[in-house]
Design an enzyme around this catalytic site. Structure first.
Site, PDB file in Angstrom:
ATOM      1  N   GLU A  33       1.783  -3.538  11.503  1.00  0.00           N
ATOM      2  CA  GLU A  33       1.094  -2.251  11.304  1.00  0.00           C
ATOM      3  C   GLU A  33       1.675  -1.176  12.215  1.00  0.00           C
ATOM      4  OE1 GLU A  33      -1.330  -1.602   9.139  1.00  0.00           O
ATOM      5  OE2 GLU A  33      -2.021  -3.619   8.533  1.00  0.00           O
ATOM      6  N   GLU A  67       1.407   4.120   2.624  1.00  0.00           N
ATOM      7  CA  GLU A  67       1.890   3.768   3.965  1.00  0.00           C
ATOM      8  C   GLU A  67       3.411   3.910   4.001  1.00  0.00           C
ATOM      9  OE1 GLU A  67      -2.006   0.888   4.179  1.00  0.00           O
ATOM     10  OE2 GLU A  67      -0.032  -0.040   4.364  1.00  0.00           O
ATOM     11  N   HIS A 100       3.187  -2.478   7.005  1.00  0.00           N
ATOM     12  CA  HIS A 100       2.071  -1.589   6.640  1.00  0.00           C
ATOM     13  C   HIS A 100       1.911  -0.437   7.634  1.00  0.00           C
ATOM     14  CE1 HIS A 100      -0.153  -4.074   3.563  1.00  0.00           C
ATOM     15  NE2 HIS A 100       0.708  -4.961   4.034  1.00  0.00           N
ATOM     16  N   HIS A 116       0.870  -1.180   0.000  1.00  0.00           N
ATOM     17  CA  HIS A 116       0.000   0.000   0.000  1.00  0.00           C
ATOM     18  C   HIS A 116       0.908   1.232   0.000  1.00  0.00           C
ATOM     19  CE1 HIS A 116      -3.070  -2.835   2.020  1.00  0.00           C
ATOM     20  NE2 HIS A 116      -3.204  -2.827   0.713  1.00  0.00           N
TER      21      HIS A 116
HETATM   22 ZN    ZN Z   1      -1.644  -1.512   4.345  1.00  0.00          ZN
END
Ligand code: ZN
Length: 378
Positions: free
Chosen positions: A335, A169, A259, A166
């Site tokens: 994350e 990010e 992420h 992504h």
């Molecule tokens: Zn992500």
């Protein structure tokens, strides 16, 4: 007054920019997609004058709830990104600031430029421990690059770490930079020990097209790469296709997919509890890994995170679940917050590029703690 975004990872549309107290903006959607949330633009104006910038389509963003308690970042020198007063009323996101210089940049999070990405690859390959491998080409014709750190040997565990599926990010690539910095430090005991036992395959940016285009979540074709792992194609998701192909060659003993999360103000990991192959061995590895990371840094916690999948209910189109199932290995999505770590907040910078670097370095301590047990036969 002038607002521009025609540069690497720029994203904004100007609705009205005549009155400093009433600047109206909108975030552009990812190409061929409805996702948007990443913004990055330059404001050229008059220093010392109060400004109010409103992002009018904030409530239609991919993770609108993520705007609550969020503060935008700004920079005069494009190196130090500090937080600015930001408010979300459920519809618009308002940024209030009085610039100290005539020109400043604003963004969703500290950008990680494509130039810096190229520098990271080149500087890493100068290390005698590191080799750069060209995996192929993206849809826009950019290089998809991997760094291999350490010499391969059959008894060595194979660690894969990827970031920025992504592209918005950006903290994920800051994390990789910090991790590489430590891993390539020949005086670092953790790195030395790790490279005796493991070989690392690192893809610092899985989505260079989306990164340069200023996307939040998708590649040049509007495809969310983290839903492509079951059936990637060279036509729509060559980034995943090429990495997956290389993984089949090397095997995988540990996978980390890095992420950022729009909502939760914490660092956390999402494991593979829902994959069909989840067993006592993987559960034990997950527990050891989390315990080691908790001991390594107070920037990690296990209280807040995503709901754990029911047994057998994992979505196998995602990187960490597909890899975990296919290679029956320890596999995590990592994350970091766009906002701050609420357990250890920083008023001026929030969660930042620098803190992401540090988290990447600490991750190596947790990998070392489990690397002896990664294969069932050991
Ligand atoms: Zn992500």
């Amino acid at each position: 007054m002038k607002i521009s975004s025609q540069f690497d990872s720029g994203n904004i549309e100007v609705i009205s920019a005549n009155d400093p107290s009433d600047i109206r903006l909108a975030i552009r959607k990812d190409n061929q997609s409805d996702f948007f949330q990443w913004f990055h633009f330059r404001l050229h104006t008059t220093a010392g004058v109060p400004h109010r910038l409103r992002i009018m389509n904030a409530s239609e963003a991919a993770y609108a709830d993520g705007w609550h308690d969020y503060r935008a970042v700004a920079s005069y020198d494009r190196e130090s990104w500090f937080r600015v007063e930001t408010e979300y009323d459920g519809k618009e996101l308002s940024i209030d600031l009085t610039p100290e210089q005539n020109t400043l940049y604003l963004a969703y999070f500290a950008p990680y430029s494509f130039e810096r990405h190229q520098d990271l690859l080149q500087q890493s390959q100068l290390s005698p421990l590191c080799e750069m491998v060209d995996l192929g080409e993206t849809l826009d014709g950019r290089d998809l690059s991997m760094l291999v750190i350490g010499d391969s040997a059959p008894e060595k565990k194979v660690v894969w770490i990827i970031a920025r599926q992504h592209p918005g990010e950006t903290m994920a690539e800051w994390f990789i930079e910090g991790m590489l910095d430590r891993l390539l430090d020949e005086d670092d005991a953790v790195a030395r020990k790790l490279l005796q036992e493991c070989v690392f395959h690192v893809v610092p940016n899985m989505n260079p097209d989306g990164s340069v285009r200023g996307h939040l979540r998708t590649n040049a074709a509007g495809v969310n790469l983290n839903r492509e792992w079951l059936e990637p194609s060279m036509k729509l998701s060559p980034e995943v296709f090429l990495v997956r192909q290389k993984m089949m060659e090397t095997g995988v003993d540990l996978f980390l997919d890095i992420h950022g999360d729009e909502n939760l103000p914490y660092n956390f990991v999402a494991g593979s509890e829902g994959i069909p192959s989840f067993d006592a061995h993987l559960k034990n590895l997950q527990d050891r890994f989390k315990a080691a990371l908790l001991a390594a840094t107070p920037d990690f916690q296990t209280e807040h995170g995503y709901a754990i999948d029911e047994p057998g209910k994992a979505n196998l189109t995602m990187g960490s679940t597909w890899v975990g199932e296919h290679f029956k290995c320890l596999s995590y999505t990592v994350e970091m917050p766009f906002k701050d770590n609420a357990d250890l907040p920083d008023e001026l910078f929030g969660w930042s590029d620098t803190r992401s670097l540090g988290f990447g370095q600490d991750m190596l301590t947790a990998i070392l703690a489990v690397c002896g047990q990664l294969r069932k036969t050991h």
